[in-house]
Write a protein that holds these residues in place. Structure first.
Motif, PDB file in Angstrom:
ATOM      1  N   ALA A 149       0.815  -1.220   0.000  1.00 53.52           N
ATOM      2  CA  ALA A 149       0.000   0.000   0.000  1.00 53.52           C
ATOM      3  C   ALA A 149       0.845   1.265   0.000  1.00 53.52           C
ATOM      4  O   ALA A 149       0.614   2.190   0.778  1.00 53.52           O
ATOM      5  CB  ALA A 149      -0.964  -0.003   1.186  1.00 53.52           C
ATOM      6  N   VAL A 150       1.852   1.293  -0.856  1.00 52.48           N
ATOM      7  CA  VAL A 150       2.701   2.474  -1.016  1.00 52.48           C
ATOM      8  C   VAL A 150       2.330   3.149  -2.325  1.00 52.48           C
ATOM      9  O   VAL A 150       2.013   2.479  -3.316  1.00 52.48           O
ATOM     10  CB  VAL A 150       4.200   2.083  -1.013  1.00 52.48           C
ATOM     11  CG1 VAL A 150       5.079   3.315  -1.167  1.00 52.48           C
ATOM     12  CG2 VAL A 150       4.534   1.367   0.289  1.00 52.48           C
ATOM     13  N   ASP A 151       2.362   4.477  -2.358  1.00 51.65           N
ATOM     14  CA  ASP A 151       1.879   5.215  -3.515  1.00 51.65           C
ATOM     15  C   ASP A 151       2.911   5.309  -4.642  1.00 51.65           C
ATOM     16  O   ASP A 151       2.975   6.305  -5.357  1.00 51.65           O
ATOM     17  CB  ASP A 151       1.442   6.627  -3.095  1.00 51.65           C
ATOM     18  CG  ASP A 151       2.581   7.440  -2.503  1.00 51.65           C
ATOM     19  OD1 ASP A 151       3.657   6.860  -2.249  1.00 51.65           O
ATOM     20  OD2 ASP A 151       2.390   8.655  -2.291  1.00 51.65           O
ATOM     21  N   ARG A 152       3.728   4.310  -4.773  1.00 50.92           N
ATOM     22  CA  ARG A 152       4.684   4.274  -5.877  1.00 50.92           C
ATOM     23  C   ARG A 152       5.065   2.825  -6.146  1.00 50.92           C
ATOM     24  O   ARG A 152       4.665   1.915  -5.413  1.00 50.92           O
ATOM     25  CB  ARG A 152       5.939   5.097  -5.537  1.00 50.92           C
ATOM     26  CG  ARG A 152       6.696   4.578  -4.347  1.00 50.92           C
ATOM     27  CD  ARG A 152       7.885   5.450  -4.010  1.00 50.92           C
ATOM     28  NE  ARG A 152       8.635   4.918  -2.878  1.00 50.92           N
ATOM     29  CZ  ARG A 152       9.583   4.002  -2.966  1.00 50.92           C
ATOM     30  NH1 ARG A 152       9.906   3.501  -4.157  1.00 50.92           N
ATOM     31  NH2 ARG A 152      10.222   3.574  -1.903  1.00 50.92           N
ATOM     32  N   ARG A 153       5.876   2.621  -7.176  1.00 49.97           N
ATOM     33  CA  ARG A 153       6.201   1.263  -7.629  1.00 49.97           C
ATOM     34  C   ARG A 153       7.444   0.754  -6.892  1.00 49.97           C
ATOM     35  O   ARG A 153       8.559   1.191  -7.161  1.00 49.97           O
ATOM     36  CB  ARG A 153       6.458   1.295  -9.135  1.00 49.97           C
ATOM     37  CG  ARG A 153       6.522  -0.048  -9.810  1.00 49.97           C
ATOM     38  CD  ARG A 153       6.516   0.168 -11.318  1.00 49.97           C
ATOM     39  NE  ARG A 153       6.516  -1.068 -12.042  1.00 49.97           N
ATOM     40  CZ  ARG A 153       7.605  -1.644 -12.546  1.00 49.97           C
ATOM     41  NH1 ARG A 153       8.774  -1.083 -12.364  1.00 49.97           N
ATOM     42  NH2 ARG A 153       7.521  -2.771 -13.219  1.00 49.97           N
ATOM     43  N   LEU A 154       7.246  -0.168  -5.956  1.00 50.27           N
ATOM     44  CA  LEU A 154       8.362  -0.737  -5.202  1.00 50.27           C
ATOM     45  C   LEU A 154       9.089  -1.784  -6.041  1.00 50.27           C
ATOM     46  O   LEU A 154       8.486  -2.482  -6.855  1.00 50.27           O
ATOM     47  CB  LEU A 154       7.856  -1.416  -3.927  1.00 50.27           C
ATOM     48  CG  LEU A 154       7.195  -0.532  -2.875  1.00 50.27           C
ATOM     49  CD1 LEU A 154       6.593  -1.404  -1.781  1.00 50.27           C
ATOM     50  CD2 LEU A 154       8.206   0.440  -2.281  1.00 50.27           C
ATOM     51  N   THR A 155      10.403  -1.908  -5.821  1.00 48.34           N
ATOM     52  CA  THR A 155      11.159  -2.995  -6.420  1.00 48.34           C
ATOM     53  C   THR A 155      11.218  -4.155  -5.433  1.00 48.34           C
ATOM     54  O   THR A 155      11.035  -3.979  -4.220  1.00 48.34           O
ATOM     55  CB  THR A 155      12.594  -2.564  -6.762  1.00 48.34           C
ATOM     56  OG1 THR A 155      13.287  -2.249  -5.538  1.00 48.34           O
ATOM     57  CG2 THR A 155      12.597  -1.352  -7.675  1.00 48.34           C
ATOM     58  N   LEU A 156      11.509  -5.342  -5.927  1.00 55.68           N
ATOM     59  CA  LEU A 156      11.637  -6.497  -5.045  1.00 55.68           C
ATOM     60  C   LEU A 156      12.778  -6.287  -4.061  1.00 55.68           C
ATOM     61  O   LEU A 156      12.698  -6.681  -2.901  1.00 55.68           O
ATOM     62  CB  LEU A 156      11.873  -7.769  -5.878  1.00 55.68           C
ATOM     63  CG  LEU A 156      12.083  -9.064  -5.089  1.00 55.68           C
ATOM     64  CD1 LEU A 156      10.957  -9.298  -4.094  1.00 55.68           C
ATOM     65  CD2 LEU A 156      12.230 -10.237  -6.041  1.00 55.68           C
ATOM     66  N   ARG A 157      13.842  -5.638  -4.504  1.00 53.19           N
ATOM     67  CA  ARG A 157      14.957  -5.400  -3.592  1.00 53.19           C
ATOM     68  C   ARG A 157      14.528  -4.510  -2.429  1.00 53.19           C
ATOM     69  O   ARG A 157      14.885  -4.766  -1.271  1.00 53.19           O
ATOM     70  CB  ARG A 157      16.137  -4.777  -4.333  1.00 53.19           C
ATOM     71  CG  ARG A 157      17.286  -4.419  -3.407  1.00 53.19           C
ATOM     72  CD  ARG A 157      18.561  -4.185  -4.125  1.00 53.19           C
ATOM     73  NE  ARG A 157      19.605  -3.704  -3.227  1.00 53.19           N
ATOM     74  CZ  ARG A 157      20.873  -3.533  -3.569  1.00 53.19           C
ATOM     75  NH1 ARG A 157      21.267  -3.826  -4.794  1.00 53.19           N
ATOM     76  NH2 ARG A 157      21.755  -3.073  -2.715  1.00 53.19           N
ATOM     77  N   GLU A 158      13.761  -3.462  -2.712  1.00 47.62           N
ATOM     78  CA  GLU A 158      13.272  -2.600  -1.633  1.00 47.62           C
ATOM     79  C   GLU A 158      12.440  -3.394  -0.629  1.00 47.62           C
ATOM     80  O   GLU A 158      12.566  -3.226   0.588  1.00 47.62           O
ATOM     81  CB  GLU A 158      12.411  -1.473  -2.212  1.00 47.62           C
ATOM     82  CG  GLU A 158      13.164  -0.286  -2.734  1.00 47.62           C
ATOM     83  CD  GLU A 158      12.210   0.806  -3.172  1.00 47.62           C
ATOM     84  OE1 GLU A 158      12.142   1.833  -2.485  1.00 47.62           O
ATOM     85  OE2 GLU A 158      11.520   0.622  -4.181  1.00 47.62           O
ATOM     86  N   ILE A 159      11.577  -4.256  -1.147  1.00 52.62           N
ATOM     87  CA  ILE A 159      10.719  -5.049  -0.270  1.00 52.62           C
ATOM     88  C   ILE A 159      11.559  -5.935   0.639  1.00 52.62           C
ATOM     89  O   ILE A 159      11.323  -6.027   1.849  1.00 52.62           O
ATOM     90  CB  ILE A 159       9.744  -5.895  -1.121  1.00 52.62           C
ATOM     91  CG1 ILE A 159       8.716  -4.967  -1.799  1.00 52.62           C
ATOM     92  CG2 ILE A 159       9.038  -6.932  -0.264  1.00 52.62           C
ATOM     93  CD1 ILE A 159       7.846  -5.651  -2.823  1.00 52.62           C
ATOM     94  N   LEU A 160      12.579  -6.567   0.066  1.00 56.35           N
ATOM     95  CA  LEU A 160      13.437  -7.446   0.861  1.00 56.35           C
ATOM     96  C   LEU A 160      14.298  -6.643   1.837  1.00 56.35           C
ATOM     97  O   LEU A 160      14.575  -7.098   2.957  1.00 56.35           O
ATOM     98  CB  LEU A 160      14.312  -8.285  -0.066  1.00 56.35           C
ATOM     99  CG  LEU A 160      13.548  -9.324  -0.891  1.00 56.35           C
ATOM    100  CD1 LEU A 160      14.444  -9.935  -1.964  1.00 56.35           C
ATOM    101  CD2 LEU A 160      12.988 -10.416  -0.003  1.00 56.35           C
ATOM    102  N   GLU A 161      14.721  -5.459   1.440  1.00 55.24           N
ATOM    103  CA  GLU A 161      15.467  -4.601   2.368  1.00 55.24           C
ATOM    104  C   GLU A 161      14.612  -4.228   3.570  1.00 55.24           C
ATOM    105  O   GLU A 161      15.096  -4.179   4.705  1.00 55.24           O
ATOM    106  CB  GLU A 161      15.951  -3.348   1.632  1.00 55.24           C
ATOM    107  CG  GLU A 161      17.107  -3.593   0.687  1.00 55.24           C
ATOM    108  CD  GLU A 161      17.516  -2.353  -0.083  1.00 55.24           C
ATOM    109  OE1 GLU A 161      18.683  -2.255  -0.468  1.00 55.24           O
ATOM    110  OE2 GLU A 161      16.652  -1.474  -0.306  1.00 55.24           O
ATOM    111  N   LYS A 162      13.347  -3.979   3.329  1.00 58.20           N
ATOM    112  CA  LYS A 162      12.422  -3.681   4.438  1.00 58.20           C
ATOM    113  C   LYS A 162      12.243  -4.912   5.325  1.00 58.20           C
ATOM    114  O   LYS A 162      12.256  -4.815   6.564  1.00 58.20           O
ATOM    115  CB  LYS A 162      11.072  -3.241   3.859  1.00 58.20           C
ATOM    116  CG  LYS A 162       9.916  -3.201   4.854  1.00 58.20           C
ATOM    117  CD  LYS A 162      10.099  -2.144   5.921  1.00 58.20           C
ATOM    118  CE  LYS A 162       8.830  -1.922   6.708  1.00 58.20           C
ATOM    119  NZ  LYS A 162       8.327  -3.148   7.360  1.00 58.20           N
ATOM    120  N   VAL A 163      12.092  -6.083   4.728  1.00 59.11           N
ATOM    121  CA  VAL A 163      11.895  -7.319   5.486  1.00 59.11           C
ATOM    122  C   VAL A 163      13.065  -7.571   6.423  1.00 59.11           C
ATOM    123  O   VAL A 163      12.885  -7.965   7.583  1.00 59.11           O
ATOM    124  CB  VAL A 163      11.710  -8.518   4.525  1.00 59.11           C
ATOM    125  CG1 VAL A 163      11.770  -9.837   5.286  1.00 59.11           C
ATOM    126  CG2 VAL A 163      10.386  -8.395   3.770  1.00 59.11           C
TER     127      VAL A 163
END
Length: 846
Positions: free
Chosen positions: A734-748
């Protein structure tokens, strides 16, 4: 008081408290923040601070930060959010001198500058320093003059290794000198390495504290860095140095190099191996990823723990979030890169500009030059591959251009459309296309043809006569496994009884002990040694088949053959891969039978072969025009000068030509309704599944992102029960922009605390713009910011500005004619150019 003033005050107060500064006494710890001597503060006043906070009846109100003994340590000059903090520079200098303070902080709550009056200019910092860190930093009083005047000759490192070498008899005897140098492992700076150090000294004299060395692969950046480290430590301008690398395997390599060169004077440690006692060392080596992991750099280090930070492969090790680590530390900064500045030239991107891998690299390189204070993208010192070849230190390749009907078809526009783009490599869709790309074009017969051509034309070892040590670069892990199997089968026929499926080895991230394989290959002991001549130490395994593990920072000078069994569209990758073979080598160093040495007529490595099945060299060396849209070599199949034969080339005509309509042939797999449930729990379950995966966790901590992305796409996505996919995770986040898979994993894994919103990213980019361009005056800043954000996020606005159809702004709801007229003329031209050079537009896509 304006909202901007109040907001700035609140932010500064919170930042001070977070860094350990105290407005009020806490137990036995006294307050260490004081306002002007005439201003007193009660607890009830804290939230009200800032009622016209910049002005009082007695002038400016500054923070005065105190040391442990209550003496003035830092002056903090605060400005409102709409003002550049640098406008308070001279006022702060005057106040600091009156308080006998060496340090100044200038802040508007968003931008912060740390200024050591004993060193030079203020420079941007990302967080406020702690009291202890500044006290420790104060213990080193830099003396740039000592650094400038330090005599550095070609024996600067040799004097550390053996201080009295010149008085030894073996050195004075010219005939014995080469043997003496080898026996004592003395290292002397080459003329260009010596010049790099001298240029840095000159830059310091000019008041600079950031430097960038652009030196071709194989020119000895580590030896040059060792000389710089000794210069700073010996002259007292640094007490501790941080050496950042971008991959786990380079940690040990750097540590061993510095230990071999400087251990007589200074100690080197790898941080992860010395977590409790790293402070006893003068040189600390670590990966950027290790410091990023769970924000370790902020939790375990102070900004002033290192007085010199060196970034190896700078354009990689400070890219993305890693930049935060680099900027966190206060001190001198040196970047090392092998990527030529020529890759910075802009090209027309009207046709899919952001999809071109050159665009991401160009922007990254520009940011690298900007980070290291290199105006007009000119490095502090440059020594190119051509310089090295011309002066006899490096070798240019002999290119074997071997194209087949199928590989030339791959070089069409349709073929390029389905390759894995560097900037979009985190997308499942792109990885899926890569797998299709491999499946449809790399048939068994095609691979056999590649391997047969390679083996029949490879350079042989000048001592043993076997195939020279080689590295082959494959499309994927699966492709690497195929190639290794074929090469082993062919070697068994070419050299009966000499190899037992150990001629070629797959060296990819998913192979157990793959990293050790790369080391033993350098040490000539991969799967055994001395296979042909017992007295000759050379690896039994002759070919390493890899994907990306052996591209950067891999020093194996006796490599004689490189194979490009894949198309390459990244200029950085091409330069790095080619650089694996450019080093010179004397093969007699590996032969321990003196009776055989006289029979070796050409023991010196004077050439290496680069096997190119995809016209990569032609593309980069001849047709790679950085000022034009991507153009690739045309297929030469039907109608080419081949005597009218239109059948595909191959081994006995054994493979099938599948055509060039790649997208039409892609298989689309329908996801069932069971896999379409999108909610917050879906994202949390994904977090748990990848956090609990030991393979993913280890690869993330090691910074092996190619391995992580590949593994998640293959092993986690589109599996039964959950049907995780990148698109679903984006929706769940639910972020107002296009996340990359790397960003998602960095957050995890805690590498970033949360996903930044579109506007937060815009604010950060605009803050960088203000810091770099330093707009004069403040009245126009709101209008400049509005234009900056509109141009960065709106295709429509960019189209209007680029076409010059400014009347169309009259009906534009996002950025109007009035908005545009409010922007000073200077910035109407500056902002589009700046955004094209420095800002990735992909991050703002919805």
């Amino acid at each position: 008081m304006s909202n901007k003033e109040a907001t700035a005050r609140i932010k500064i107060n919170k930042l001070l408290e977070a860094a350990g500064w105290r407005f009020f006494a806490e137990g036995d710890a006294p307050a260490n923040i004081r306002l002007e001597p005439s201003v007193t503060l009660k607890s009830s006043d804290l939230d009200a601070l800032g009622e016209n906070f910049e002005k009082t009846s007695k002038g400016f109100i500054d923070f005065l930060l105190l040391d442990a003994k209550g003496f003035p340590l830092i002056v903090l000059e605060a400005k409102s959010e709409d003002k550049n903090p640098l406008v308070g520079k001279e006022q702060a200098r005057k106040y600091a001198k009156s308080q006998n303070c060496r340090f100044v902080i200038l802040s508007n709550g968003n931008l912060h500058y740390f200024w050591d009056l004993a060193r030079g200019n203020p420079y941007l910092i990302t967080s406020l320093p702690t009291p202890d860190s500044v006290t420790g930093y104060q213990q080193v009083t830099p003396n740039p003059q000592r650094l400038i005047e330090e005599v550095v000759n070609d024996d600067y490192i040799a004097l550390t290794l053996r201080p009295h070498y010149q008085s030894d008899a073996a050195w004075r005897n010219v005939a014995e000198r080469p043997g003496y140098i080898q026996a004592n492992k003395l290292r002397f700076l080459r003329p260009y390495q010596l010049k790099a150090v001298h240029v840095l000294q000159q830059a310091v004299q000019e008041g600079k504290d950031r430097f960038l060395f652009e030196m071709a692969t194989g020119t000895g950046k580590t030896l040059t860095a060792a000389a710089v480290i000794k210069l700073f430590l010996r002259s007292g301008n640094a007490r501790r140095v941080l050496f950042l690398v971008d991959r786990l395997e380079l940690e040990d390599q750097a540590k061993k190099a510095f230990a071999a060169l400087l251990s007589a004077d200074f100690q080197t440690v790898i941080y992860k191996e010395n977590r409790d006692d790293w402070r006893r060392a003068e040189i600390v080596v670590t990966t950027v990823q290790s410091l990023l992991f769970n924000n370790k750099y902020q939790r375990l280090f102070s900004p002033t723990d290192f007085d010199l930070v060196i970034s190896d492969e700078a354009h990689r090790s400070i890219g993305g979030n890693a930049r935060a680590v680099f900027d966190y530390f206060i001190g001198y900064k040196l970047g090392l890169t092998a990527t030529p500045r020529d890759y910075l030239r802009r090209f027309d991107g009207s046709n899919g500009r952001t999809r071109d891998p050159r665009e991401a690299e160009r922007r990254l390189l520009l940011d690298t030059y900007r980070t290291f204070g290199c105006e007009n993208s000119q490095p502090t010192y440059r020594y190119s591959l051509l310089d090295g070849v011309k002066e006899g230190y490096l070798i240019n390749p002999t290119v074997v251009d071997a194209r087949t009907e199928i590989t030339t078809e791959l070089l069409s526009e349709a073929g390029y459309a389905v390759t894995l783009a560097d900037d979009a490599g985190n997308d499942q869709e792109e990885t899926y296309k890569q797998r299709e790309f491999e499946k449809r074009f790399f048939s068994e017969a095609t691979n056999q043809l590649f391997c047969k051509t390679f083996l029949e034309n490879a350079l042989r070892d000048p001592v043993s006569g076997e195939i020279g040590k080689s590295i082959i670069f494959a499309v994927s892990q699966h492709h690497a496994a195929k190639l290794a199997q074929i090469l082993n089968q062919m070697a068994d026929r070419m050299f009966p009884a000499k190899y037992q499926s150990d001629f070629a080895v797959q060296v990819t991230s998913q192979i157990q002990d793959a990293q050790q394989f790369t080391i033993t290959f350098v040490n000539n002991n991969l799967l055994g040694s001395a296979n042909f001549i017992p007295a000759y130490k050379t690896s039994k395994a002759r070919v390493c088949v890899t994907v990306g593990m052996m591209t950067t920072g891999y020093d194996c000078p006796d490599i004689l053959n490189l194979g490009l069994f894949r198309p390459i569209f990244s200029p950085t990758d091409f330069i790095q891969i080619k650089g694996r073979g450019t080093r010179k080598h004397n093969f007699l160093e590996q032969l321990f039978d003196d009776n055989l040495k006289d029979s070796i007529t050409k023991p010196q490595k004077t050439a290496f072969k680069l096997f190119d099945f995809f016209a990569n060299c032609e593309y980069f060396e001849e047709e790679f025009n950085y000022d034009e849209v991507l153009k690739l070599p045309k297929p030469q199949g039907k109608g080419s000068d081949n005597g009218g034969d239109t059948s595909p080339a191959g081994v006995d005509g054994a493979y099938e030509h599948l055509g060039n309509d790649l997208i039409a042939s892609l298989k689309v797999e329908q996801i069932t309704q069971e896999g379409m449930k999108i909610d917050r729990m879906f994202f949390e379950k994904f977090e748990d599944s990848v956090r609990d995966n030991a393979t993913i966790a280890a690869a993330v901590e090691a910074g092996q992102w190619d391995r992580v992305i590949d593994y998640v796409n293959r092993e986690i996505f589109d599996k039964p029960h959950e049907y995780y996919s990148l698109d679903k995770l984006r929706k769940a986040a639910a972020v107002d922009r296009r996340l990359t898979l790397r960003e998602i994993l960095e957050k995890v894994f805690g590498l970033i605390p949360r996903f930044k919103s579109r506007d937060e990213l815009l604010e950060e980019e605009f803050a960088k713009f203000v810091a770099d361009t330093k707009p004069e005056g403040t009245a126009a800043i709101p209008a400049i910011k509005t234009f900056f954000k509109a141009y960065a996020t709106s295709d429509t606005v960019r189209g209007i500005i680029e076409s010059g159809h400014f009347t169309d702004l009259a009906t534009n709801p996002y950025f109007s004619t009035r908005d545009f007229k409010a922007v000073p003329a200077k910035y109407r031209a500056m902002i589009p150019d700046y955004i094209k050079d420095y800002v990735s537009l992909n991050q703002f896509a919805p």
